[in-house]
Design a protein around this motif. Structure first.
Motif, PDB file in Angstrom:
ATOM      1  N   SER A  40      -8.094  23.429 -19.838  1.00 19.73           N
ATOM      2  CA  SER A  40      -7.892  22.918 -21.189  1.00 19.73           C
ATOM      3  C   SER A  40      -7.085  23.886 -22.044  1.00 19.73           C
ATOM      4  CB  SER A  40      -9.254  22.639 -21.841  1.00 19.73           C
ATOM      5  OG  SER A  40      -9.089  22.116 -23.141  1.00 19.73           O
ATOM      6  N   LYS A  77      -3.239  24.445 -19.853  1.00 24.65           N
ATOM      7  CA  LYS A  77      -2.418  23.342 -19.345  1.00 24.65           C
ATOM      8  C   LYS A  77      -1.108  23.232 -20.118  1.00 24.65           C
ATOM      9  CE  LYS A  77      -4.305  19.591 -22.229  1.00 24.65           C
ATOM     10  NZ  LYS A  77      -5.197  20.369 -23.088  1.00 24.65           N
ATOM     11  N   THR A  97       0.260  17.815 -13.311  1.00 25.15           N
ATOM     12  CA  THR A  97      -0.701  16.844 -12.805  1.00 25.15           C
ATOM     13  C   THR A  97      -1.584  17.544 -11.789  1.00 25.15           C
ATOM     14  OG1 THR A  97       0.880  15.037 -13.099  1.00 25.15           O
ATOM     15  CG2 THR A  97      -1.005  14.607 -11.682  1.00 25.15           C
ATOM     16  N   GLU A 129     -15.550  13.683 -12.189  1.00 24.57           N
ATOM     17  CA  GLU A 129     -15.204  12.569 -13.067  1.00 24.57           C
ATOM     18  C   GLU A 129     -14.914  12.980 -14.510  1.00 24.57           C
ATOM     19  OE1 GLU A 129     -18.607  10.111 -12.594  1.00 24.57           O
ATOM     20  OE2 GLU A 129     -18.131   9.545 -10.516  1.00 24.57           O
ATOM     21  N   ARG A 187     -10.645  14.839 -16.392  1.00 27.29           N
ATOM     22  CA  ARG A 187      -9.540  14.273 -17.179  1.00 27.29           C
ATOM     23  C   ARG A 187      -9.874  14.223 -18.668  1.00 27.29           C
ATOM     24  NH1 ARG A 187      -8.577   8.971 -18.433  1.00 27.29           N
ATOM     25  NH2 ARG A 187     -10.296   8.389 -17.069  1.00 27.29           N
ATOM     26  N   LEU A 188     -11.072  13.739 -18.999  1.00 34.29           N
ATOM     27  CA  LEU A 188     -11.449  13.609 -20.400  1.00 34.29           C
ATOM     28  C   LEU A 188     -11.746  14.970 -21.031  1.00 34.29           C
ATOM     29  CD1 LEU A 188     -13.718  10.431 -20.311  1.00 34.29           C
ATOM     30  CD2 LEU A 188     -11.346  10.610 -21.034  1.00 34.29           C
ATOM     31  N   THR A 223     -10.511  18.028 -20.118  1.00 36.32           N
ATOM     32  CA  THR A 223      -9.341  18.910 -20.225  1.00 36.32           C
ATOM     33  C   THR A 223      -8.155  18.255 -20.929  1.00 36.32           C
ATOM     34  OG1 THR A 223      -8.412  18.186 -18.102  1.00 36.32           O
ATOM     35  CG2 THR A 223     -10.004  20.006 -18.063  1.00 36.32           C
ATOM     36  N   ALA A 247      -5.941  16.711 -19.258  1.00 39.10           N
ATOM     37  CA  ALA A 247      -4.858  16.852 -18.284  1.00 39.10           C
ATOM     38  C   ALA A 247      -4.871  15.664 -17.322  1.00 39.10           C
ATOM     39  CB  ALA A 247      -5.010  18.155 -17.503  1.00 39.10           C
ATOM     40  N   PRO A 248      -3.699  15.160 -16.931  1.00 39.73           N
ATOM     41  CA  PRO A 248      -3.634  14.037 -15.979  1.00 39.73           C
ATOM     42  C   PRO A 248      -4.030  14.463 -14.581  1.00 39.73           C
ATOM     43  CG  PRO A 248      -1.434  14.819 -16.504  1.00 39.73           C
ATOM     44  CD  PRO A 248      -2.363  15.556 -17.420  1.00 39.73           C
ATOM     45  N   ILE A 249      -4.633  13.548 -13.844  1.00 36.58           N
ATOM     46  CA  ILE A 249      -5.055  13.830 -12.477  1.00 36.58           C
ATOM     47  C   ILE A 249      -4.416  12.827 -11.525  1.00 36.58           C
ATOM     48  CG2 ILE A 249      -7.247  14.825 -13.203  1.00 36.58           C
ATOM     49  CD1 ILE A 249      -8.602  12.203 -12.339  1.00 36.58           C
ATOM     50  N   ASP A 272      -9.346   9.793  -8.946  1.00 39.46           N
ATOM     51  CA  ASP A 272     -10.768  10.091  -8.758  1.00 39.46           C
ATOM     52  C   ASP A 272     -11.479   8.801  -8.400  1.00 39.46           C
ATOM     53  OD1 ASP A 272     -11.240   8.669 -11.076  1.00 39.46           O
ATOM     54  OD2 ASP A 272     -11.821  10.387 -12.287  1.00 39.46           O
ATOM     55  N   SER A 301     -12.513   6.242 -12.082  1.00 38.87           N
ATOM     56  CA  SER A 301     -11.522   5.478 -12.845  1.00 38.87           C
ATOM     57  C   SER A 301     -10.686   4.630 -11.892  1.00 38.87           C
ATOM     58  CB  SER A 301     -10.620   6.432 -13.636  1.00 38.87           C
ATOM     59  OG  SER A 301     -11.383   7.221 -14.516  1.00 38.87           O
TER      60      SER A 301
END
Length: 420
Positions: A318, A321, A326, A334, A337-338, A340, A342-344, A347, A350
């Motif tokens: 966080s 980045k 990515t 899970e 993404r929310l 940090t 940052a895109p993943i 998973d 989602s």
């Protein structure tokens, strides 16, 4: 707000059936017992006695589906279906239509629930007016209201081809969400208990206007579920006809609670003022206890979340980045993404629902699974070609891959940059 709508609607429905507002003792007892059923204490006791997956036995639907949960999500807007029923029983027909429109707008899976609910309304209107004009007008208005949402849902999720939709439905039903979509996965003793609650509630309200509405919801859910089991349609399974239970069960539980309270108070041969006096203090003590347990439970959950071994790693990401990065992360991570921002890559939690996107999700998930299960370093260039810049590895992962550089490491996870 949504929890308030849930409570307001169920209290209102129960009040219309049993006149709870006739005395303070009725209203107070119902509210306290209702909150007790939905409390953290009740969830804890149910999970300890009945199993970890049964804490919502009296308020949730079948297949692990419910209106209120521990997280905020689009399905929570299903509380507007309860509000719709209350408003209809209050003779606010247009507002009742607008209410279920809110539910289907935020979560289109409620389109089927709204349709069956509308059939219940139409039957009540027909029985009252004894003509076809009034129910036809109501049906037309309801159709016009939900038409934009229906059209949007169709055009966004329309099949790319019959083969693609068949494959994507197969993946969703049998691989991603079998516990929600396959009847044999969720049909157990708890469903039998909920069926008994619903049947008892129908008997109690058999002379009230709520009966045909609740009865048609039950009939619709039952018939459509039987049809799905017989024809084994994955498409129908993903419409979740049994999701109507998230409306049916809370209403039925509330009806039985109100009925029991009325019977107990009526059997108490005492002066109403004395009844109110003797019920007020115990109710307030119980309510305070529920609040205390709920607050304690919240603190326990918060502490448990703070103990997540991935939290230091996510804090580092966080902070450090940058754009156009990515991350490839373990498939059960899970919150990455929310937390940090940052895109993943992919998973498990989602998932998309458009057929071509589901197949792409499955491809990515299978690829990432091979990497983490087999420590297959040969896949790193493949990931890099797909835009992956960083990879998160568990501490036990054998870090012997070439072409990666360590950026962060703790006792649980390491973060590595994929170099050219």
């Amino acid at each position: 707000i949504l929890m308030g709508i849930y409570l307001f609607s169920l209290f209102g429905i129960s009040d219309l059936v049993f006149d709870l507002r006739r005395s303070r003792s009725r209203s107070l007892l119902f509210m306290v017992v209702f909150l007790g059923v939905h409390s953290a204490l009740a969830h804890y006791l149910f999970s300890r006695v009945l199993g970890t997956e049964k804490p919502f036995l009296l308020e949730g639907g079948v297949a692990g589906q419910r209106l209120l949960g521990q997280v905020f999500q689009p399905s929570t807007f299903g509380v507007f279906l309860l509000l719709s029923i209350y408003l209809f029983l209050k003779n606010r027909s247009f507002l009742s239509m607008f209410s279920f429109l809110v539910a289907v707008t935020f979560h289109s899976v409620y389109l089927l629930s709204a349709t069956v609910l509308t059939l219940g309304y139409l039957w009540v209107i027909f029985r009252k007016k004894r003509n076809l004009k009034s129910p036809a007008l109501f049906a037309t208005m309801a159709l016009l209201l939900v038409a934009p949402v229906t059209a949007y849902t169709f055009f966004v999720f329309k099949p790319t081809s019959m083969e693609l939709i068949r494959q994507s439905n197969e993946i969703l039903v049998n691989y991603r969400i079998p516990s929600h979509a396959i009847v044999s996965q969720w049909l157990d003793w708890s469903v039998a208990v909920q069926v008994m609650i619903v049947v008892a509630a129908l008997v109690v309200v058999r002379k009230h206007r709520l009966f045909p509405i609740l009865g048609i919801l039950v009939l619709g859910a039952t018939l459509l579920t039987v049809v799905q089991v017989v024809i084994k349609s994955n498409t129908l399974a993903l419409v979740f006809p049994w999701r109507l239970s998230v409306v049916i069960v809370p209403i039925s539980t509330s009806i039985l609670l109100a009925f029991s309270i009325i019977k107990i108070l009526d059997a108490w041969k005492a002066d109403p003022a004395k009844v109110e006096h003797w019920t007020r203090v115990p109710c307030m003590v119980l309510l305070a206890g529920l609040i205390f347990v709920g607050a304690a439970r919240f603190q326990i959950e918060l502490a448990r979340k703070n103990e997540d071994p991935a939290k230091p790693l996510m804090a580092f990401v966080s902070t450090h980045k940058a754009e156009n990065e990515t991350f490839l992360v373990p498939l059960k991570m899970e919150d990455f993404r929310l937390t940090t921002g940052a895109p993943i890559f992919v998973d498990f939690k989602s998932i998309p629902y458009r057929d071509s996107d589901v197949l792409e999700w499955y491809r990515k998930y299978h690829q990432a699974s091979l990497f983490y299960q087999n420590a297959d370093c040969t896949l790193l260039p493949v990931f890099q070609e797909q835009g992956i810049t960083h990879v998160v590895l568990p501490a036990e992962f054998p870090v012997n891959c070439t072409g990666i550089r360590e950026l962060y490491r703790d006792s649980a996870y390491g973060l590595y940059l994929i170099e050219n």
